[in-house]
Design a protein around this motif. Structure first.
Motif, PDB file in Angstrom:
ATOM      1  N   GLN A  50       0.843  -1.185   0.000  1.00 11.90           N
ATOM      2  CA  GLN A  50       0.000   0.000   0.000  1.00 11.90           C
ATOM      3  C   GLN A  50       0.891   1.251   0.000  1.00 11.90           C
ATOM      4  OE1 GLN A  50      -3.112  -0.585  -0.375  1.00 11.90           O
ATOM      5  NE2 GLN A  50      -3.150  -2.742   0.183  1.00 11.90           N
ATOM      6  N   GLU A  51       0.470   2.297  -0.728  1.00 13.88           N
ATOM      7  CA  GLU A  51       1.268   3.512  -0.814  1.00 13.88           C
ATOM      8  C   GLU A  51       0.394   4.744  -0.646  1.00 13.88           C
ATOM      9  OE1 GLU A  51       3.573   3.667  -4.374  1.00 13.88           O
ATOM     10  OE2 GLU A  51       4.372   1.651  -4.138  1.00 13.88           O
ATOM     11  N   GLY A  52       1.035   5.854  -0.277  1.00 11.95           N
ATOM     12  CA  GLY A  52       0.364   7.139  -0.203  1.00 11.95           C
ATOM     13  C   GLY A  52      -0.861   7.124   0.689  1.00 11.95           C
ATOM     14  N   ASN A  53      -1.969   7.662   0.176  1.00 12.41           N
ATOM     15  CA  ASN A  53      -3.200   7.730   0.955  1.00 12.41           C
ATOM     16  C   ASN A  53      -3.789   6.357   1.239  1.00 12.41           C
ATOM     17  OD1 ASN A  53      -3.259  10.514   1.261  1.00 12.41           O
ATOM     18  ND2 ASN A  53      -4.340  10.833  -0.664  1.00 12.41           N
ATOM     19  N   TYR A  54      -3.321   5.332   0.511  1.00 14.86           N
ATOM     20  CA  TYR A  54      -3.802   3.972   0.756  1.00 14.86           C
ATOM     21  C   TYR A  54      -2.978   3.267   1.832  1.00 14.86           C
ATOM     22  CZ  TYR A  54      -6.555   4.686  -3.445  1.00 14.86           C
ATOM     23  OH  TYR A  54      -7.446   5.186  -4.358  1.00 14.86           O
ATOM     24  N   ASP A  55      -2.011   3.985   2.382  1.00 15.38           N
ATOM     25  CA  ASP A  55      -1.149   3.404   3.404  1.00 15.38           C
ATOM     26  C   ASP A  55      -1.627   3.834   4.793  1.00 15.38           C
ATOM     27  OD1 ASP A  55       1.709   2.066   3.837  1.00 15.38           O
ATOM     28  OD2 ASP A  55       1.493   3.715   5.235  1.00 15.38           O
ATOM     29  N   PHE A  56      -1.915   2.874   5.628  1.00 12.41           N
ATOM     30  CA  PHE A  56      -2.418   3.114   6.981  1.00 12.41           C
ATOM     31  C   PHE A  56      -1.441   3.965   7.787  1.00 12.41           C
ATOM     32  CE2 PHE A  56      -2.745   1.563  11.434  1.00 12.41           C
ATOM     33  CZ  PHE A  56      -4.075   1.868  11.689  1.00 12.41           C
ATOM     34  N   HIS A  57      -0.171   3.624   7.712  1.00 12.17           N
ATOM     35  CA  HIS A  57       0.836   4.330   8.488  1.00 12.17           C
ATOM     36  C   HIS A  57       0.956   5.790   8.050  1.00 12.17           C
ATOM     37  CE1 HIS A  57       2.630   0.802  10.573  1.00 12.17           C
ATOM     38  NE2 HIS A  57       2.099   0.161   9.543  1.00 12.17           N
ATOM     39  N   ASN A  58       0.948   6.011   6.750  1.00 14.27           N
ATOM     40  CA  ASN A  58       1.050   7.360   6.214  1.00 14.27           C
ATOM     41  C   ASN A  58      -0.038   8.264   6.775  1.00 14.27           C
ATOM     42  OD1 ASN A  58       0.151   9.448   4.036  1.00 14.27           O
ATOM     43  ND2 ASN A  58       2.224   8.898   3.386  1.00 14.27           N
ATOM     44  N   ARG A  59      -1.247   7.758   6.843  1.00 17.89           N
ATOM     45  CA  ARG A  59      -2.370   8.571   7.324  1.00 17.89           C
ATOM     46  C   ARG A  59      -2.243   8.907   8.805  1.00 17.89           C
ATOM     47  NH1 ARG A  59      -8.053   7.694   4.368  1.00 17.89           N
ATOM     48  NH2 ARG A  59      -7.311   7.407   2.247  1.00 17.89           N
ATOM     49  N   ILE A  60      -1.761   7.962   9.593  1.00 17.59           N
ATOM     50  CA  ILE A  60      -1.599   8.225  11.026  1.00 17.59           C
ATOM     51  C   ILE A  60      -0.489   9.244  11.253  1.00 17.59           C
ATOM     52  CG2 ILE A  60      -0.882   7.217  13.229  1.00 17.59           C
ATOM     53  CD1 ILE A  60      -2.388   4.707  12.464  1.00 17.59           C
ATOM     54  N   ILE A  61       0.595   9.105  10.513  1.00 17.26           N
ATOM     55  CA  ILE A  61       1.691  10.071  10.635  1.00 17.26           C
ATOM     56  C   ILE A  61       1.180  11.479  10.357  1.00 17.26           C
ATOM     57  CG2 ILE A  61       3.877  10.825   9.613  1.00 17.26           C
ATOM     58  CD1 ILE A  61       4.378   7.768   9.047  1.00 17.26           C
ATOM     59  N   ARG A  62       0.427  11.630   9.291  1.00 18.71           N
ATOM     60  CA  ARG A  62      -0.073  12.959   8.929  1.00 18.71           C
ATOM     61  C   ARG A  62      -1.137  13.455   9.906  1.00 18.71           C
ATOM     62  NH1 ARG A  62       2.309  14.481   4.444  1.00 18.71           N
ATOM     63  NH2 ARG A  62       3.217  12.885   3.076  1.00 18.71           N
ATOM     64  N   ALA A  63      -1.837  12.538  10.538  1.00 22.44           N
ATOM     65  CA  ALA A  63      -2.836  12.926  11.535  1.00 22.44           C
ATOM     66  C   ALA A  63      -2.202  13.444  12.820  1.00 22.44           C
ATOM     67  CB  ALA A  63      -3.750  11.742  11.846  1.00 22.44           C
ATOM     68  N   SER A  64      -0.891  13.253  12.982  1.00 24.52           N
ATOM     69  CA  SER A  64      -0.208  13.774  14.171  1.00 24.52           C
ATOM     70  C   SER A  64      -0.150  15.295  14.149  1.00 24.52           C
ATOM     71  CB  SER A  64       1.216  13.215  14.253  1.00 24.52           C
ATOM     72  OG  SER A  64       2.053  13.804  13.278  1.00 24.52           O
ATOM     73  N   ARG A  65      -0.279  15.889  12.950  1.00 24.09           N
ATOM     74  CA  ARG A  65      -0.215  17.344  12.756  1.00 24.09           C
ATOM     75  C   ARG A  65       1.152  17.925  13.122  1.00 24.09           C
ATOM     76  NH1 ARG A  65      -4.528  15.477  11.122  1.00 24.09           N
ATOM     77  NH2 ARG A  65      -6.580  16.403  11.443  1.00 24.09           N
ATOM     78  N   ASN A  66       2.142  17.064  13.253  1.00 24.83           N
ATOM     79  CA  ASN A  66       3.488  17.492  13.624  1.00 24.83           C
ATOM     80  C   ASN A  66       4.326  17.589  12.350  1.00 24.83           C
ATOM     81  OD1 ASN A  66       6.257  17.498  14.449  1.00 24.83           O
ATOM     82  ND2 ASN A  66       5.678  16.620  16.426  1.00 24.83           N
ATOM     83  N   LYS A  67       4.556  18.811  11.869  1.00 23.67           N
ATOM     84  CA  LYS A  67       5.210  19.004  10.585  1.00 23.67           C
ATOM     85  C   LYS A  67       6.622  18.425  10.556  1.00 23.67           C
ATOM     86  CE  LYS A  67       2.606  23.146   9.296  1.00 23.67           C
ATOM     87  NZ  LYS A  67       2.688  24.596   8.963  1.00 23.67           N
ATOM     88  N   GLN A  68       7.355  18.598  11.652  1.00 23.85           N
ATOM     89  CA  GLN A  68       8.714  18.063  11.694  1.00 23.85           C
ATOM     90  C   GLN A  68       8.709  16.538  11.654  1.00 23.85           C
ATOM     91  OE1 GLN A  68       7.616  20.506  13.604  1.00 23.85           O
ATOM     92  NE2 GLN A  68       9.052  22.226  13.484  1.00 23.85           N
ATOM     93  N   LEU A  69       7.780  15.951  12.382  1.00 22.66           N
ATOM     94  CA  LEU A  69       7.671  14.492  12.418  1.00 22.66           C
ATOM     95  C   LEU A  69       7.263  13.947  11.050  1.00 22.66           C
ATOM     96  CD1 LEU A  69       7.878  12.095  14.367  1.00 22.66           C
ATOM     97  CD2 LEU A  69       5.478  12.453  14.962  1.00 22.66           C
ATOM     98  N   ILE A  70       6.329  14.616  10.414  1.00 21.20           N
ATOM     99  CA  ILE A  70       5.882  14.210   9.080  1.00 21.20           C
ATOM    100  C   ILE A  70       7.044  14.273   8.089  1.00 21.20           C
ATOM    101  CG2 ILE A  70       4.392  14.845   7.137  1.00 21.20           C
ATOM    102  CD1 ILE A  70       2.371  15.864   9.302  1.00 21.20           C
ATOM    103  N   ALA A  71       7.833  15.347   8.162  1.00 19.24           N
ATOM    104  CA  ALA A  71       8.976  15.494   7.259  1.00 19.24           C
ATOM    105  C   ALA A  71      10.007  14.399   7.494  1.00 19.24           C
ATOM    106  CB  ALA A  71       9.609  16.873   7.435  1.00 19.24           C
ATOM    107  N   LEU A  72      10.309  14.122   8.759  1.00 25.10           N
ATOM    108  CA  LEU A  72      11.309  13.104   9.085  1.00 25.10           C
ATOM    109  C   LEU A  72      10.895  11.725   8.576  1.00 25.10           C
ATOM    110  CD1 LEU A  72      12.292  14.139  12.728  1.00 25.10           C
ATOM    111  CD2 LEU A  72      13.819  14.085  10.751  1.00 25.10           C
TER     112      LEU A  72
END
Length: 225
Positions: free
Chosen positions: A133-155
């Motif tokens: 699964q990739e991008g928006n179809y990836d479970f992990h990706n969505r949770i990371i972005r839901a953290s709202r932490n820009k630095q964490l998302i970038a890392l």
């Protein structure tokens, strides 16, 4: 910024994306030498944007540059895996914890629908496909972005996840029990929905730790002479 500069940046970004996909999916083999003239001809680009794209791939951890040798595609190893997944486990655990505070009800519903789709895909494929699964179809990706932490998302998304996806893609056939992975995702979603930050972090870290152990087992056996 001139139109010419913007065009060059667009070419570089597009080329970096295409090359990263080729590496992640194994179309450019691990350890293979990167030939700038060959790639320039293949993609119909000049050497300038190509070199910039290769620098981006190096920053993503997909390419290594060796003095007097040149650039090569990285090779998967147990040592690299351990280092990458140790960072991933800590950061994604943090992302799950922070997502408990910031994720919206709509996003939770979307995650639920996503996992239901993943379950249908598993049933349709006889339980053989889940790691791709990739991008928006990836479970992990969505949770990371839901953290709202820009630095964490970038890392995670901009730096670490290209190598993580490479491990996931190129060892997918040797990972066991994808239904268990889905079950673990469902447990993480339940913790997010209940806003249980400690539990969400714990479950995410355990989930990633399990993936690391399976991959280490596979790599340790394939690396033997």
């Amino acid at each position: 910024m001139t139109v010419s500069t913007l065009k060059t940046q667009t070419i570089t970004e597009d080329l970096a994306q295409r090359l990263s996909q080729a590496i992640i999916h194994g179309e450019m083999p691990q350890g293979s030498k990167i030939s700038e003239p060959e790639l320039a001809r293949k993609y119909g680009v000049s050497r300038g944007p190509l070199r910039e794209a290769i620098v981006k791939l190096e920053g993503m951890g997909l390419v290594t540059r060796i003095p007097n040798v040149g650039a090569r595609v990285v090779e998967l190893s147990t040592e690299s895996l351990a280092n990458t997944f140790a960072i991933r486990e800590a950061l994604e655990g943090m992302a799950a914890r922070q997502a408990c505070e910031f994720i919206s009800d709509a996003e939770l519903d979307e995650l639920k629908a996503l996992l239901e789709q993943h379950e249908q895909d598993l049933l349709a494929s006889g339980g053989e496909h889940y790691a791709d699964q990739e991008g928006n179809y990836d479970f992990h990706n969505r949770i990371i972005r839901a953290s709202r932490n820009k630095q964490l998302i970038a890392l995670l998304c901009d730096e670490l996840y290209a190598v993580v996806r490479m491990y996931r893609q190129q060892t997918a056939d040797h990972r066991t029990d994808p239904i268990q992975a889905l079950r673990e995702h469902q447990m993480i979603l339940d913790a997010l929905r209940n806003r249980e930050a400690d539990l969400a972090e714990l479950l995410m870290r355990r989930h990633i730790s399990r993936s690391r152990r399976l991959l280490e087992h596979y790599l340790s056996h394939t690396s033997k002479p």
